[in-house]
Design an enzyme around this catalytic site. Structure first.
Site, mmCIF file in Angstrom:
data_model
loop_
_atom_site.group_PDB
_atom_site.id
_atom_site.type_symbol
_atom_site.label_atom_id
_atom_site.label_comp_id
_atom_site.label_asym_id
_atom_site.label_seq_id
_atom_site.Cartn_x
_atom_site.Cartn_y
_atom_site.Cartn_z
ATOM 1 N N GLU A 1 -6.145 -4.277 -6.713
ATOM 2 C CA GLU A 1 -7.536 -3.765 -6.639
ATOM 3 C C GLU A 1 -7.747 -2.505 -7.468
ATOM 4 O O GLU A 1 -8.489 -1.605 -7.071
ATOM 5 C CB GLU A 1 -7.939 -3.552 -5.167
ATOM 6 C CG GLU A 1 -7.888 -4.862 -4.395
ATOM 7 C CD GLU A 1 -8.240 -4.758 -2.916
ATOM 8 O OE1 GLU A 1 -8.616 -3.663 -2.467
ATOM 9 O OE2 GLU A 1 -8.137 -5.790 -2.232
ATOM 10 N N GLU B 1 -7.114 -12.176 -2.456
ATOM 11 C CA GLU B 1 -7.597 -11.666 -1.167
ATOM 12 C C GLU B 1 -9.084 -11.964 -1.086
ATOM 13 O O GLU B 1 -9.810 -11.768 -2.066
ATOM 14 C CB GLU B 1 -7.466 -10.142 -1.054
ATOM 15 C CG GLU B 1 -6.125 -9.628 -0.659
ATOM 16 C CD GLU B 1 -6.153 -8.102 -0.418
ATOM 17 O OE1 GLU B 1 -7.101 -7.601 0.207
ATOM 18 O OE2 GLU B 1 -5.212 -7.442 -0.859
ATOM 19 N N TRP C 1 -7.747 -11.963 4.747
ATOM 20 C CA TRP C 1 -7.010 -10.798 5.246
ATOM 21 C C TRP C 1 -6.678 -10.935 6.740
ATOM 22 O O TRP C 1 -6.960 -11.951 7.364
ATOM 23 C CB TRP C 1 -7.789 -9.521 4.919
ATOM 24 C CG TRP C 1 -6.906 -8.310 4.819
ATOM 25 C CD1 TRP C 1 -7.005 -7.165 5.556
ATOM 26 C CD2 TRP C 1 -5.795 -8.126 3.935
ATOM 27 N NE1 TRP C 1 -6.009 -6.287 5.188
ATOM 28 C CE2 TRP C 1 -5.259 -6.849 4.201
ATOM 29 C CE3 TRP C 1 -5.180 -8.919 2.958
ATOM 30 C CZ2 TRP C 1 -4.139 -6.345 3.526
ATOM 31 C CZ3 TRP C 1 -4.072 -8.418 2.281
ATOM 32 C CH2 TRP C 1 -3.565 -7.147 2.570
ATOM 33 N N ARG C 2 -6.125 -9.913 7.308
ATOM 34 C CA ARG C 2 -5.453 -9.988 8.608
ATOM 35 C C ARG C 2 -6.412 -10.050 9.800
ATOM 36 O O ARG C 2 -7.572 -9.654 9.702
ATOM 37 C CB ARG C 2 -4.515 -8.787 8.746
ATOM 38 C CG ARG C 2 -5.231 -7.444 8.775
ATOM 39 C CD ARG C 2 -4.294 -6.289 8.443
ATOM 40 N NE ARG C 2 -4.895 -5.003 8.792
ATOM 41 C CZ ARG C 2 -4.587 -4.321 9.891
ATOM 42 N NH1 ARG C 2 -3.708 -4.776 10.734
ATOM 43 N NH2 ARG C 2 -5.167 -3.156 10.144
ATOM 44 N N TRP D 1 -10.484 3.192 -4.862
ATOM 45 C CA TRP D 1 -10.090 3.642 -3.520
ATOM 46 C C TRP D 1 -8.597 3.896 -3.365
ATOM 47 O O TRP D 1 -8.188 4.550 -2.426
ATOM 48 C CB TRP D 1 -10.581 2.659 -2.448
ATOM 49 C CG TRP D 1 -10.408 1.197 -2.772
ATOM 50 C CD1 TRP D 1 -9.336 0.425 -2.473
ATOM 51 C CD2 TRP D 1 -11.346 0.353 -3.453
ATOM 52 N NE1 TRP D 1 -9.547 -0.850 -2.930
ATOM 53 C CE2 TRP D 1 -10.777 -0.935 -3.530
ATOM 54 C CE3 TRP D 1 -12.616 0.555 -4.006
ATOM 55 C CZ2 TRP D 1 -11.418 -2.016 -4.134
ATOM 56 C CZ3 TRP D 1 -13.258 -0.512 -4.610
ATOM 57 C CH2 TRP D 1 -12.659 -1.777 -4.665
ATOM 58 N N HIS E 1 0.869 -1.179 0.000
ATOM 59 C CA HIS E 1 0.000 0.000 0.000
ATOM 60 C C HIS E 1 0.906 1.230 0.000
ATOM 61 O O HIS E 1 1.149 1.836 1.043
ATOM 62 C CB HIS E 1 -0.916 -0.001 1.221
ATOM 63 C CG HIS E 1 -2.023 -1.016 1.164
ATOM 64 N ND1 HIS E 1 -1.820 -2.346 1.394
ATOM 65 C CD2 HIS E 1 -3.354 -0.873 0.884
ATOM 66 C CE1 HIS E 1 -2.991 -2.998 1.272
ATOM 67 N NE2 HIS E 1 -3.924 -2.121 0.962
ATOM 68 N N TRP F 1 -4.790 5.534 0.168
ATOM 69 C CA TRP F 1 -6.206 5.846 -0.075
ATOM 70 C C TRP F 1 -6.413 7.311 -0.468
ATOM 71 O O TRP F 1 -7.536 7.735 -0.687
ATOM 72 C CB TRP F 1 -7.038 5.501 1.162
ATOM 73 C CG TRP F 1 -7.099 4.032 1.447
ATOM 74 C CD1 TRP F 1 -8.075 3.158 1.031
ATOM 75 C CD2 TRP F 1 -6.150 3.242 2.188
ATOM 76 N NE1 TRP F 1 -7.784 1.893 1.472
ATOM 77 C CE2 TRP F 1 -6.617 1.906 2.179
ATOM 78 C CE3 TRP F 1 -4.954 3.519 2.844
ATOM 79 C CZ2 TRP F 1 -5.926 0.856 2.817
ATOM 80 C CZ3 TRP F 1 -4.265 2.481 3.474
ATOM 81 C CH2 TRP F 1 -4.753 1.174 3.455
HETATM 82 C C1 BMA Z 1 -6.715 -2.846 4.850
HETATM 83 C C2 BMA Z 1 -7.063 -2.768 6.311
HETATM 84 C C3 BMA Z 1 -6.212 -1.668 6.885
HETATM 85 C C4 BMA Z 1 -4.725 -1.944 6.606
HETATM 86 C C5 BMA Z 1 -4.469 -2.263 5.147
HETATM 87 C C6 BMA Z 1 -3.057 -2.706 4.866
HETATM 88 O O1 BMA Z 1 -7.573 -3.618 4.152
HETATM 89 O O2 BMA Z 1 -6.802 -3.982 6.971
HETATM 90 O O3 BMA Z 1 -6.440 -1.572 8.266
HETATM 91 O O4 BMA Z 1 -3.945 -0.853 6.994
HETATM 92 O O5 BMA Z 1 -5.364 -3.267 4.719
HETATM 93 O O6 BMA Z 1 -2.722 -3.860 5.576
#
Ligand code: BMA
Length: 401
Positions: free
Chosen positions: A214, A319, A354-355, A219, A147, A158
């Site tokens: 993406e 993802e 995702w996380r 975004w 990112h 973003w």
């Molecule tokens: C996004 C979210 C954010 C994060 C970003 C990068 O989708 O999880 O909180 O900063 O991914 O990991």
């Protein structure tokens, strides 16, 4: 795994062969030929990088072979933190629940380009290198997203101030972008294992790199509406050429990963070309809530697989997830149902969720379960399903037989 460079070994050995009898020489040559043949090389894979390392080629060839028989399960930031913990050696929310690590570990480099010690989510880069090595040693696959901050406004990924054109050759931020890629190359160049790393004989860890993801959404500053298709393609191609040809990175596979799309034409609108993409990805968060959504995701995966296979490439659900996993049967009823039941969609090679964040301002921002989570029993069923592979069930992905 590569322990020494055979070509160097053979050259160094030649003078000593000079003193041998013909018989001895023949025996030695036969032996050397046998050694050289002991590691098979995959057939022509037409990778973005024809000079990719043996392990990188093996990974790609093995994933290709697994397609349709199995899907690898992946999780972002898995070893760094979980819903209730951070930086605990060996810990993983996924492993807490099923007793095994994911087969794919996803990592994030945002803020590396600014020289920060930790990424935008607070993960220390030095720690991350250690976890990437652990994941590789466990036999799993490593994938990296980035990112990138907005180079024009100084805002984050973003911030959609138009910026892509400034990164291209002749653009105001071209030199800055090269420096950012240098930080990336330093990081990836450090991802090596092997006792003789200090001698330059380390084994670089293969990494699936997923730049500018993406982009069918609006975004991120590299997304739709903020750059023309041509600008996006130029940025992608420059990135690959620079990392491969200028920085000499040969452990990368490149994944293209649009978000939602409704036609092949939309999926391919910003596709940089067959010579620049190894893996056809797809990021999808919205679909897996309803039966209709499951059908839609299957349909899109079919398209991605067909587009990939028509070019001799592989596909992945790069993802996905449903925040908080509010549906107790989500793993088998939604995720697995969308993939396994369809003869084409099941040919994706991995699906990564995702996380599992534990930041105070992001309650419930997790995509894998943790011990005690209502979807944990169903996640165990998902793990036990023969079609789904975790780290403990993987063949050696880094050697081609
Ligand atoms: C996004 C979210 C954010 C994060 C970003 C990068 O989708 O999880 O909180 O900063 O991914 O990991």
């Amino acid at each position: 795994m590569k322990i020494f460079d055979r070509s160097k070994y053979r050259l160094a050995g030649l003078p000593r062969l000079a003193g041998l009898s013909r018989l001895g020489l023949a025996a030695c040559l036969l032996l050397l030929a046998g050694c050289a043949g002991s590691r098979a090389t995959p057939p022509d894979l037409a990778l973005v990088d024809p000079g990719a390392t043996a392990e990188t080629k093996a990974l790609y060839a093995n994933l290709k072979r697994l397609a349709s028989g199995a899907v690898l399960f992946g999780h972002q930031d898995d070893l760094a933190y979980g819903v209730t913990w951070k930086r605990e050696k060996g810990r993983s929310d996924v492993k807490d629940v099923v007793g095994a690590y994911p087969a794919v570990f996803g990592w994030e480099l945002g803020d590396l380009e600014l020289g920060h010690e930790a990424n935008l989510d607070g993960v220390n880069f030095k720690d991350m290198k250690g976890w990437i090595k652990e994941g590789y040693k466990a036999g799993s696959v490593v994938t990296i997203a980035w990112h990138l901050n907005n180079p024009v406004s100084g805002g984050n990924a973003w911030d959609t101030t138009r910026a892509v054109h400034t990164l291209l050759l002749g653009g105001a931020n071209h030199a800055t972008y090269k420096r950012w890629l240098d930080t990336f190359a330093d990081f990836v160049g450090d991802l090596e294992v092997g006792a003789f790393r200090w001698l330059g004989l380390g084994t670089p860890i293969p990494v699936i790199f997923r730049p500018f993801h993406e982009h069918t959404g609006g975004w991120f500053w590299w997304g739709k509406g903020h750059a023309s298709p041509d600008e996006y393609k130029q940025l992608w191609r420059f990135t690959v050429d620079y990392l491969r040809d200028e920085k000499g990175l040969h452990n990368l596979l490149y994944a293209y990963s649009p978000d939602h799309f409704t036609s092949e034409a939309e999926y391919l609108e910003r596709y940089p070309g067959d010579a620049y993409v190894d893996i056809f990805g797809y990021d999808d968060y919205g679909s897996l809530r309803t039966d209709e959504g499951v059908a839609r995701l299957t349909e899109n995966l079919r398209t991605v697989v067909e587009l990939a296979e028509a070019r001799g490439k592989i596909a992945a659900l790069t993802e996905t997830g449903l925040e908080g996993v509010p549906d107790e049967d989500w793993w088998t009823n939604r995720l697995l149902a969308a993939i396994e039941g369809d003869p084409v969609a099941r040919r994706i090679v991995y699906a990564l969720v995702w996380r599992n964040a534990n930041e105070a301002d992001k309650p419930g921002h997790h995509y894998a379960p943790y011990t005690g989570h209502p979807s944990a029993p169903n996640f165990v069923r998902f793990y036990e399903h023969p079609f789904v592979l975790f780290a403990d069930e993987l063949p050696d992905l880094y050697r081609y037989r």
